[in-house]
Design an enzyme around this catalytic site. Sequence first.
Site, short mmCIF file in Angstrom:
data_model
loop_
_atom_site.label_atom_id
_atom_site.label_comp_id
_atom_site.label_asym_id
_atom_site.label_seq_id
_atom_site.Cartn_x
_atom_site.Cartn_y
_atom_site.Cartn_z
N ASN A 52 28.78 26.32 -18.96
CA ASN A 52 27.85 25.52 -18.46
C ASN A 52 27.23 26.47 -17.27
O ASN A 52 27.62 27.31 -16.42
CB ASN A 52 28.41 24.00 -17.70
CG ASN A 52 29.44 24.45 -16.77
OD1 ASN A 52 30.19 25.01 -16.68
ND2 ASN A 52 29.38 23.28 -15.87
N GLU A 54 24.36 25.71 -14.53
CA GLU A 54 23.45 24.64 -13.88
C GLU A 54 22.36 25.41 -13.16
O GLU A 54 22.09 26.42 -13.03
CB GLU A 54 24.40 24.23 -12.55
CG GLU A 54 25.58 23.37 -13.16
CD GLU A 54 26.52 22.48 -12.45
OE1 GLU A 54 26.62 23.02 -11.19
OE2 GLU A 54 27.13 21.69 -12.99
N GLU A 65 28.82 23.86 -24.49
CA GLU A 65 28.71 23.54 -25.90
C GLU A 65 27.54 24.06 -26.38
O GLU A 65 27.32 24.59 -27.51
CB GLU A 65 29.11 22.16 -26.37
CG GLU A 65 30.36 21.40 -25.85
CD GLU A 65 30.15 20.87 -24.56
OE1 GLU A 65 29.55 21.46 -23.59
OE2 GLU A 65 30.86 19.67 -24.52
N CYS A 100 25.03 16.80 -25.98
CA CYS A 100 25.89 18.11 -26.97
C CYS A 100 26.19 17.54 -28.39
O CYS A 100 26.06 18.34 -29.35
CB CYS A 100 26.94 18.58 -26.07
SG CYS A 100 26.64 19.72 -24.92
N1 THU Z 1 29.02 19.48 -18.98
C1 THU Z 1 29.26 20.50 -19.84
O1 THU Z 1 29.08 21.71 -19.91
N2 THU Z 1 29.47 20.01 -21.15
C2 THU Z 1 29.74 18.58 -21.59
O2 THU Z 1 30.00 18.02 -22.44
C3 THU Z 1 29.70 17.78 -20.53
C4 THU Z 1 29.22 18.26 -18.99
C5 THU Z 1 28.58 20.31 -17.60
C6 THU Z 1 27.23 20.05 -17.04
C7 THU Z 1 27.33 20.05 -15.67
O3 THU Z 1 27.24 21.58 -15.34
C8 THU Z 1 28.85 19.76 -15.49
O4 THU Z 1 29.49 19.79 -16.73
C9 THU Z 1 29.02 18.43 -14.86
O5 THU Z 1 28.10 17.08 -15.55
#
Ligand code: THU
Length: 143
Positions: A52, A54, A65, A100
């Site tokens: 992830n 941000e 994902e 996702c």
């Molecule tokens: N996040 C993911 O990377 N994948 C998911 O399927 C759920 C959420 C991340 C996004 C954000 O950076 C953090 O988790 C909290 O939502």
Amino acid sequence: MSAQKKTALPAGFEELWKAATAARNHSHSPYSKAKVGAAIRTTDGRVFAGCNVENASYGGTVCAERGAVQTAVAALGKIQLKEVLVITDATPPWPPCGFCRQVIAEFATEETLVHACNTQGECKTLPFSELFPNAFTPTHLEK
Ligand code: THU
């Protein structure tokens, strides 16, 4: 979802686990503090990972994902997904979010396996058809 231990999972799982964990270590998540890693295996056996990433403008955040899928498409052009693994330190493990799931649906089959895992070794595995039933897919756009 049925819970299972990492040691009980199919051959090749370790490679997926390691790729997702390595990517997770690169997670850019200063806002949520939630480090997420993902790895996908294509039907021709290639593995790609993502984390992830941000953004200070929160809506610019990209999940692990989707990062993995993006990287695979950039490398191969055409992909079909055999397996997806997502890993966090959360209990219970986090499954892919709705956004996702829709992106995975573009490249999944009903048999694509999705492993939601945590760093403690707990995994819940579902075929994509159960994780995301009645998905809107490219077939709906076929004339
Ligand atoms: N996040 C993911 O990377 N994948 C998911 O399927 C759920 C959420 C991340 C996004 C954000 O950076 C953090 O988790 C909290 O939502």
